[in-house]
Design a protein around this motif. Structure first.
Motif, short mmCIF file in Angstrom:
data_model
loop_
_atom_site.label_atom_id
_atom_site.label_comp_id
_atom_site.label_asym_id
_atom_site.label_seq_id
_atom_site.Cartn_x
_atom_site.Cartn_y
_atom_site.Cartn_z
N ALA A 1 -9.11 -124.34 9.02
CA ALA A 1 -7.88 -123.66 8.60
C ALA A 1 -8.04 -122.15 8.75
N PRO A 2 -7.08 -121.47 9.36
CA PRO A 2 -7.22 -120.02 9.59
C PRO A 2 -6.92 -119.16 8.38
N LEU A 3 -6.24 -119.73 7.37
CA LEU A 3 -5.86 -118.95 6.20
C LEU A 3 -6.47 -119.53 4.93
N GLU A 4 -7.04 -118.69 4.13
CA GLU A 4 -7.62 -119.13 2.86
C GLU A 4 -6.51 -119.64 1.94
N GLY A 5 -6.76 -120.79 1.30
CA GLY A 5 -5.79 -121.36 0.38
C GLY A 5 -4.73 -122.21 1.04
N CYS A 6 -4.81 -122.40 2.35
CA CYS A 6 -3.86 -123.25 3.08
C CYS A 6 -4.65 -124.21 3.94
N PRO A 7 -4.49 -125.53 3.74
CA PRO A 7 -5.30 -126.50 4.49
C PRO A 7 -4.84 -126.72 5.93
N PHE A 8 -3.66 -126.25 6.28
CA PHE A 8 -3.12 -126.51 7.61
C PHE A 8 -3.90 -125.74 8.67
N LYS A 9 -4.15 -126.39 9.80
CA LYS A 9 -4.97 -125.74 10.83
C LYS A 9 -4.43 -125.90 12.25
N THR A 10 -3.15 -126.18 12.37
CA THR A 10 -2.52 -126.26 13.69
C THR A 10 -1.29 -125.38 13.73
N PHE A 11 -1.20 -124.55 14.75
CA PHE A 11 -0.02 -123.72 14.95
C PHE A 11 0.95 -124.42 15.89
N LEU A 12 2.22 -124.37 15.54
CA LEU A 12 3.30 -124.92 16.36
C LEU A 12 4.28 -123.80 16.66
N PHE A 13 4.72 -123.72 17.93
CA PHE A 13 5.66 -122.67 18.34
C PHE A 13 7.03 -123.28 18.60
N LEU A 14 8.05 -122.68 17.99
CA LEU A 14 9.43 -123.12 18.15
C LEU A 14 10.32 -121.90 18.32
N PRO A 15 11.53 -122.07 18.86
CA PRO A 15 12.45 -120.94 18.92
C PRO A 15 12.83 -120.50 17.50
N PRO A 16 12.95 -119.21 17.25
CA PRO A 16 13.41 -118.77 15.92
C PRO A 16 14.78 -119.36 15.62
N ILE A 17 14.96 -119.83 14.40
CA ILE A 17 16.22 -120.46 14.02
C ILE A 17 17.32 -119.41 13.84
N ILE A 18 16.94 -118.17 13.58
CA ILE A 18 17.91 -117.09 13.37
C ILE A 18 18.20 -116.42 14.71
N ARG A 19 19.47 -116.37 15.07
CA ARG A 19 19.87 -115.92 16.40
C ARG A 19 19.37 -114.52 16.71
N THR A 20 19.46 -113.61 15.74
CA THR A 20 19.02 -112.23 15.98
C THR A 20 17.58 -112.19 16.44
N ASP A 21 16.73 -112.98 15.81
CA ASP A 21 15.32 -113.00 16.18
C ASP A 21 15.10 -113.71 17.51
N ARG A 22 15.89 -114.73 17.76
CA ARG A 22 15.76 -115.51 19.00
C ARG A 22 16.15 -114.67 20.22
N GLU A 23 17.13 -113.81 20.05
CA GLU A 23 17.65 -113.03 21.18
C GLU A 23 17.19 -111.57 21.15
N LEU A 24 16.22 -111.28 20.31
CA LEU A 24 15.84 -109.89 20.04
C LEU A 24 15.50 -109.10 21.29
N PHE A 25 14.73 -109.70 22.20
CA PHE A 25 14.26 -108.97 23.38
C PHE A 25 14.78 -109.55 24.69
N GLU A 26 15.73 -110.46 24.63
CA GLU A 26 16.10 -111.19 25.85
C GLU A 26 16.74 -110.29 26.91
N HIS A 27 17.20 -109.11 26.53
CA HIS A 27 17.77 -108.18 27.51
C HIS A 27 16.69 -107.35 28.21
N ILE A 28 15.43 -107.50 27.78
CA ILE A 28 14.33 -106.73 28.35
C ILE A 28 13.57 -107.61 29.34
N GLU A 29 13.27 -107.06 30.49
CA GLU A 29 12.63 -107.85 31.54
C GLU A 29 11.27 -107.27 31.91
#
Length: 219
Positions: free
Chosen positions: A138-166
């Motif tokens: 586990a990467p964090l003390e006090g948390c037994p979870f040890k797998t990272f999962l990547f998903l699109p941000p559920i909040i649109r502002t965060d999901r589209e934050l940099f999409e205009h940058i190439e």
């Protein structure tokens, strides 16, 4: 914009045309001024992290108790294009930044997120939606979870934050970081159907936006 530059931009100039300055202008426009900045001292590959306070319930307009926390956003990961699979076309962008919704400003969140953001360059790999990074401990003390999962941000502002940058033909995307239990990883890793079942479990259990290191596994 000049009023924000002293707090937000740090090493980048407000009117600079670099990727760093362009990303920071996008954060200033969409997220305002950060509550905390964790600047990276690595001059070879600098990934700084910006923390913005947020009430996630108010932001998502849902009927629930307040979920106060912070949006952590990396800036620098997309300076290096990730290494996609050989001889295969990738539908997703190879230029990404990471987002993590956390309850406080524990330094462990910053160091862990920065390590993740640099991992594709270190291992010559790439992150996309549904990808996982299982760890031996586990990467964090006090948390037994040890797998990272990547998903699109559920909040649109965060999901589209940099999409205009190439960068080199790739629009900069964002991936939201989640830490999951071994049992959840066993379900999600099997195939797209397993991942879909896990995402349904998140909805069924009213999974909070803000990371809770003490939550119970849903599987």
């Amino acid at each position: 914009m000049a009023e924000k530059s002293d707090i937000l931009f740090g090493l980048a100039e407000a009117n600079d045309d670099t990727l760093a300055a362009t990303r920071l202008r996008a954060m200033a426009d969409e997220l305002g001024e950060p509550d905390h900045i964790d600047l990276d001292e690595d001059r070879a590959f600098r990934v700084s992290i910006y923390a913005f306070g947020r009430n996630f319930v108010a932001e998502c307009d849902v009927d629930a108790e307040d979920q106060e926390g912070y949006v952590l956003v990396t800036s620098g990961m997309s300076d290096r294009l990730m290494t996609g699979p050989h001889n295969e076309e990738v539908d997703e962008s190879l230029a990404s930044e990471l987002v993590w919704y956390v309850p406080d400003l524990d330094p462990a969140y910053f160091s862990t997120l920065r390590w993740l953001a640099k991992l594709p360059e270190t291992d010559r790999t790439w992150f996309g939606q549904g990808h996982t990074v299982p760890l031996p401990a586990a990467p964090l003390e006090g948390c037994p979870f040890k797998t990272f999962l990547f998903l699109p941000p559920i909040i649109r502002t965060d999901r589209e934050l940099f999409e205009h940058i190439e960068h080199d033909g790739h629009h900069i995307g964002t991936l939201c970081v989640h830490l999951i239990a071994d049992s959840e990883y066993a379900l999600a890793k099997n195939n797209e159907e397993g991942l879909g079942e896990f995402l349904d479990l998140l909805d069924d259990n009213d999974h909070p936006h803000v990371f809770n290191p003490a939550r119970r596994p849903y599987v």
